[in-house]
Scaffold this active site. Sequence first.
Site: not given
Length: 363
Positions: A255, A259, A268
């Site tokens: 990805r 998200h 992160y």
Amino acid sequence: MFDENDLKHEFVQLLSEDGIVKNEGIPQLSNETLIELYEWMVKMRLFDEKMLRLQRQGRIGTYAPFSGQEAAQIGSAFALEKDDWIFPSYRELAAMMVHGYPMKQIILYTMGNLKGSQTPKDLNVFPVQIIIAAQTLHAAGCAIASKLKGEKHVTVSYFGDGATSQGDFHEALNIASVNKAPAIFFCSNNHWAISVPLQKQTASKTIAQKAVAYGMKGIQVDGNDILAVYQVMKDAVEQCRNGEGPILIEAVTYRQGPHTTADDPTRYRNDDEVKDWIERRDPLKRFYTFLQKKGLIDEGYESEIKKKFTEDIDRAVAEAEAVAQPTTDEAFDYVYDKPHKLLAEQKREVQRFLAAKEGNGHG
Ligand SMILES: Cc1ncc(C[n+]2csc(CCOP(=O)(O)OP(=O)(O)O)c2C)c(N)n1
């Protein structure tokens, strides 16, 4: 005792990351079909970028981008026949469109308009699933039903790596395998479940190997190699149609974006990792190089189709924005086939609330 060496960690890749054919086993597709596959990838990348911009402008709701996962979605959906079933997650919008879901309706879905989830009658696509892994069970049921009815349809459920930690996923594989159902479980392993990295999600070497526990076939494919995905999916569909039972496919992909539009992956995720997947392993770049080497496309062609697709997407957005907002009442009308007492009560409650609010506004 179970011997881990028995697990086959076959990783199917037909095109190297530089777009070079690794062996001659690439699918026998016509030049027109190869170009069609690439056009889908370009169109879907543009679509995804457009949706992100629309979200930032407040014209659609929270959006889950799929840039980077085009080969996995398009290559797999392209291997299906019209009557096959798709049970998508919120990130599998490209697979839905390849299977025939109208773009205008996908945009309506992103706007939160319930008309966006009303699948056209002749299309075997289930509404987008938000509950992680729930669709795998619905798909297993659908596949078992097809088998009982003597139909030849194959059912595909799409989900992410995080979904493989959910009980539903394991129950679905189990029941599908026991019943030798024509079900393909397609995992887009994009390495992250929001902020949870794959190594914290599972201690298995691969997701594909989870199939072994259920007595079914599992296969790992380079999810950024559209030809490999197409080939693996084509074989899986054939296996299902021959009554040989379900398959778990793990498409290893990435990805590239957040998200969802409500997420900040810089909190992160390591920049070098992202850069590597975008600069060296982008599925569009790889397939472009392959087609360019074959003399099928060039930069002129690329900018021509980009212009055309941008216009097509803009038109679909305009059409979706011209659709009237559903009334609040309608939200209660399509949950069940027949009116339901509790929902009717809730509907009246909302009507009373809205009437009171209106009253206050004037007061
Ligand atoms: C049953 C359930 N638990 C938690 C959530 C919240 N949630 C939404 S997306 C997500 C991560 C899913 O990751 P993955 O399955 O890898 O799919 P991806 O979003 O990466 O495509 C979670 C935990 C949910 N929607 N459903």
